[in-house]
Design a protein around this motif. Structure first.
Motif, PDB file in Angstrom:
ATOM      1  N   MET A  25      -3.302 -18.928  10.804  1.00 10.79           N
ATOM      2  CA  MET A  25      -2.937 -19.665  12.000  1.00 10.79           C
ATOM      3  C   MET A  25      -1.425 -19.841  12.030  1.00 10.79           C
ATOM      4  SD  MET A  25      -5.966 -22.414  12.615  1.00 10.79           S
ATOM      5  CE  MET A  25      -5.455 -22.556  14.307  1.00 10.79           C
ATOM      6  N   MET A  26      -0.860 -19.890  13.244  1.00  5.98           N
ATOM      7  CA  MET A  26       0.555 -20.160  13.410  1.00  5.98           C
ATOM      8  C   MET A  26       0.673 -21.411  14.269  1.00  5.98           C
ATOM      9  SD  MET A  26       3.662 -17.679  14.652  1.00  5.98           S
ATOM     10  CE  MET A  26       2.891 -17.232  16.197  1.00  5.98           C
ATOM     11  N   ALA A  27       1.540 -22.325  13.843  1.00 11.97           N
ATOM     12  CA  ALA A  27       1.680 -23.594  14.542  1.00 11.97           C
ATOM     13  C   ALA A  27       3.115 -24.080  14.445  1.00 11.97           C
ATOM     14  CB  ALA A  27       0.743 -24.630  13.932  1.00 11.97           C
ATOM     15  N   GLN A  28       3.488 -24.896  15.409  1.00  7.66           N
ATOM     16  CA  GLN A  28       4.806 -25.513  15.395  1.00  7.66           C
ATOM     17  C   GLN A  28       4.617 -26.969  15.781  1.00  7.66           C
ATOM     18  OE1 GLN A  28       7.731 -23.377  17.604  1.00  7.66           O
ATOM     19  NE2 GLN A  28       9.191 -25.060  17.564  1.00  7.66           N
ATOM     20  N   GLY A  29       5.260 -27.880  15.044  1.00  2.00           N
ATOM     21  CA  GLY A  29       5.161 -29.297  15.363  1.00  2.00           C
ATOM     22  C   GLY A  29       5.257 -30.163  14.129  1.00  2.00           C
ATOM     23  N   ARG A  30       4.718 -31.370  14.224  1.00  3.33           N
ATOM     24  CA  ARG A  30       4.730 -32.316  13.110  1.00  3.33           C
ATOM     25  C   ARG A  30       3.536 -32.036  12.208  1.00  3.33           C
ATOM     26  NH1 ARG A  30       4.027 -37.625  15.284  1.00  3.33           N
ATOM     27  NH2 ARG A  30       3.166 -36.568  17.086  1.00  3.33           N
ATOM     28  N   ILE A  31       3.765 -31.953  10.911  1.00  2.46           N
ATOM     29  CA  ILE A  31       2.724 -31.613   9.949  1.00  2.46           C
ATOM     30  C   ILE A  31       2.055 -32.883   9.426  1.00  2.46           C
ATOM     31  CG2 ILE A  31       2.264 -30.559   7.701  1.00  2.46           C
ATOM     32  CD1 ILE A  31       4.639 -28.700   8.249  1.00  2.46           C
ATOM     33  N   VAL A  32       0.742 -32.843   9.357  1.00  2.00           N
ATOM     34  CA  VAL A  32      -0.060 -33.915   8.768  1.00  2.00           C
ATOM     35  C   VAL A  32      -0.835 -33.289   7.611  1.00  2.00           C
ATOM     36  CG1 VAL A  32      -1.880 -35.614   9.145  1.00  2.00           C
ATOM     37  CG2 VAL A  32      -0.324 -35.018  11.024  1.00  2.00           C
ATOM     38  N   VAL A  33      -0.704 -33.869   6.423  1.00  2.00           N
ATOM     39  CA  VAL A  33      -1.376 -33.346   5.236  1.00  2.00           C
ATOM     40  C   VAL A  33      -2.204 -34.464   4.623  1.00  2.00           C
ATOM     41  CG1 VAL A  33      -1.030 -32.308   2.969  1.00  2.00           C
ATOM     42  CG2 VAL A  33       0.559 -31.790   4.812  1.00  2.00           C
ATOM     43  N   THR A  34      -3.462 -34.188   4.337  1.00  2.00           N
ATOM     44  CA  THR A  34      -4.290 -35.183   3.658  1.00  2.00           C
ATOM     45  C   THR A  34      -4.306 -34.893   2.165  1.00  2.00           C
ATOM     46  OG1 THR A  34      -6.413 -34.029   3.649  1.00  2.00           O
ATOM     47  CG2 THR A  34      -5.831 -35.258   5.664  1.00  2.00           C
ATOM     48  N   GLY A  35      -4.665 -35.890   1.407  1.00  3.01           N
ATOM     49  CA  GLY A  35      -4.986 -35.659   0.009  1.00  3.01           C
ATOM     50  C   GLY A  35      -6.371 -35.051  -0.055  1.00  3.01           C
ATOM     51  N   GLY A  36      -6.857 -34.845  -1.246  1.00  8.47           N
ATOM     52  CA  GLY A  36      -8.228 -34.385  -1.406  1.00  8.47           C
ATOM     53  C   GLY A  36      -9.167 -35.524  -1.046  1.00  8.47           C
ATOM     54  N   LEU A  37      -9.872 -35.394   0.064  1.00  9.37           N
ATOM     55  CA  LEU A  37     -10.788 -36.442   0.517  1.00  9.37           C
ATOM     56  C   LEU A  37     -12.209 -36.086   0.117  1.00  9.37           C
ATOM     57  CD1 LEU A  37      -9.270 -37.139   4.041  1.00  9.37           C
ATOM     58  CD2 LEU A  37      -8.857 -38.353   1.904  1.00  9.37           C
TER      59      LEU A  37
END
Length: 136
Positions: A25-37
């Motif tokens: 996937m290609m994306a542009q913007g603000r990144i949101v990363v979760t921990g291991g849930l």
């Protein structure tokens, strides 16, 4: 190809289409990363001990974290799953698909599924890391 996401799916010419995930996937913007849930509830209690029940709760947990950033499931660009039992996963693929579509929808980002020996929480059967990008 019309996409339910603001991001671009990467599908090399001549490749068989990915089913249930994207090759990239290609994306542009603000990144949101979760921990291991994992699949416990907000009180860190187990409502489900089976992998499928924990999977559904894990997805609900991912959506809750995304919501805190103003992100939606269709902003997901990558999911990495860690499972403790490949056979339990394979035996329940239809249920996994149903749960996924009910919680996330018909958005299938880049994904990897990895079998591991164990997870840090003894009762955990699945853990998922998520990356989302909120478009500018």
């Amino acid at each position: 190809m019309t996409s339910p996401t603001p991001h671009m799916f990467l599908q090399p010419d001549g490749w068989m289409p990915a089913r249930g995930y994207a090759n990239g996937m290609m994306a542009q913007g603000r990144i949101v990363v979760t921990g291991g849930l994992i699949g416990w509830n907000a009180r860190q209690e187990w409502d489900h001990l089976d992998m499928l029940g924990q999977f559904r709760q894990t997805l609900i947990n991912i959506v809750a974290v995304l919501d805190q950033a103003g992100a939606r499931p269709d902003h997901l660009v990558r999911l990495t799953w860690y499972i403790t039992d490949k056979q339990e996963y394979l035996a329940n693929q239809r249920g996994f698909g149903t749960a996924y579509r009910e919680v996330i929808g018909r958005h299938f980002p880049a994904m990897a599924v990895v079998q591991v020996t164990a997870l840090m929480e003894d009762a955990a059967r699945i853990e998922i890391e998520a990356t989302a990008v909120i478009p500018d």
